[in-house]
Enzyme design. Structure first.
Site, short mmCIF file in Angstrom:
data_model
loop_
_atom_site.label_atom_id
_atom_site.label_comp_id
_atom_site.label_asym_id
_atom_site.label_seq_id
_atom_site.Cartn_x
_atom_site.Cartn_y
_atom_site.Cartn_z
N CYS A 126 0.80 -1.22 0.00
CA CYS A 126 0.00 0.00 0.00
C CYS A 126 0.84 1.27 0.00
CB CYS A 126 -0.94 -0.01 1.19
SG CYS A 126 -2.05 -1.44 1.22
N HIS A 251 -2.88 6.90 2.27
CA HIS A 251 -3.38 5.64 1.72
C HIS A 251 -4.75 5.37 2.30
CE1 HIS A 251 -4.16 1.48 1.10
NE2 HIS A 251 -3.86 1.14 2.35
N ASN A 281 -10.35 -0.07 -0.06
CA ASN A 281 -8.89 -0.04 0.02
C ASN A 281 -8.34 -0.65 -1.27
OD1 ASN A 281 -6.17 -0.64 0.50
ND2 ASN A 281 -6.49 -1.15 2.64
#
Length: 332
Positions: A126, A251, A281
């Site tokens: 990520c 993020h 996500n």
């Protein structure tokens, strides 16, 4: 800390600077609401929203990591008014690889018409987009490239066990891209980055398994306690007072983490990216997708300062301050 000159993040060293010319994003057409996923576990959509902030996410069906990356890249090139033939290097950040051997970058280069461009994949999970952006800026400063295409592309649904509540309600698919070019002004600040491999088991695909497992509460504590100093360090390296930030783009892990991080950074006038609400996500794709949306919806102004913060499996983390590009997103 004080803000540097209006158009410059860093003191010039005589070597080329780097800046982002434009962003592009791609979101799969299939939207999946939290209620639909929650029902499998005897939960409700409200239960998911209370814990993650996620209302829906996009799932790739016929789309692949490469096709999504190409679509996002073409939009970024068009918005930047850059011909693909002028791209020297393609860096793709992704952790959802469908081949242990063949990366996506070479296929993306071919797909956009950047014939002969160098290309490679980078896996910092990520944090991948921030890592790739730092690599692109360094390549430009070193004289190895003048135009770099940076892409974050993920098909996280390939890694998610549909029977696992903790990951099923969080992850989605998509791709985001940015065109980075040489500049007289260094408008991509120095990266503050690192990793903590001693805790890599918190987010992992166990040996012999094909799907990921995540210790959600432990990840939440790690992110909310350890990442904001990295963000502040990135501001310090860039010579930027956090109070002068126009946007904070973490993020998009989940909304609780995004908002907890934002509260710890003293940037009262900064817009906070909350793309996770209806994108989920998307790992390495989440930061460029979120900033692309802020631009598209007029939430941030071209020429402003944005703090990018990536963190995730590894445990890898990175942050940098960037100048928001002057190009505006086109109609989808």
């Amino acid at each position: 800390m004080t803000l540097t000159a209006p158009r410059q993040l860093l003191q010039s060293t005589g070597s080329p600077g780097a800046r982002i010319l434009g962003f592009g994003g791609f979101r799969p057409a299939t939207a999946v609401g939290s209620a639909e996923i929650a029902e499998r576990f005897g939960r409700t959509g409200d239960w998911v929203r209370e814990r993650t902030g996620i209302v829906s996410r996009r799932f790739a069906t016929t789309e692949t990591r490469e096709s999504m990356a190409v679509a996002a890249a073409m939009r970024a090139l068009e918005r930047s008014e850059v011909d693909a033939a002028g791209v020297d290097l393609v860096v793709v950040a992704s952790c959802s690889a469908d081949s242990p051997l063949v990366g996506v970058a070479a296929g993306v280069a071919a797909g956009i018409g950047a014939n002969g461009a160098a290309g490679y994949d980078l896996n910092a999970a990520c944090a991948g987009f921030c890592y790739a952006l730092a690599v692109a800026a360094s390549a430009i400063r070193a004289g190895s490239a003048r135009r770099v295409l940076v892409v974050g592309t993920e098909k996280m649904t390939d890694l998610v066990d549909e029977a696992d509540l903790g990951t099923s309600i969080i992850f989605g698919d998509g791709a985001g891209a940015a065109v980075v070019a040489a500049s007289d002004d260094p408008d991509i600040g120095p990266v503050a980055w690192g990793s903590d491999g001693s805790q890599s088991e918190l987010i992992d695909v166990p040996e012999g398994a094909s799907t990921l497992r995540m210790q959600g509460q432990a990840v939440f504590r790690w992110a909310t306690n350890n990442i904001h100093p990295v963000a502040l360090r990135a501001c310090e390296l860039a010579g930027v007072d956090p109070r002068r930030l126009d946007a904070i783009v973490p993020h998009q892990a989940n909304l609780r983490i995004v908002e907890a991080l934002a509260r710890k950074i003293d940037a009262p006038d900064a817009v906070i990216a909350r793309d996770v609400v209806d994108a989920g996500n998307t790992s390495a794709a989440s930061i460029p997708l979120a900033l692309d949306r802020l631009l598209a919806e007029g939430e941030v102004k071209p020429g402003g300062l944005a703090l990018l913060i990536g963190f995730g499996a590894g445990l890898a983390y990175a942050a940098q301050v960037v100048r928001i590009p002057d190009s505006l997103p086109l109609e989808a």
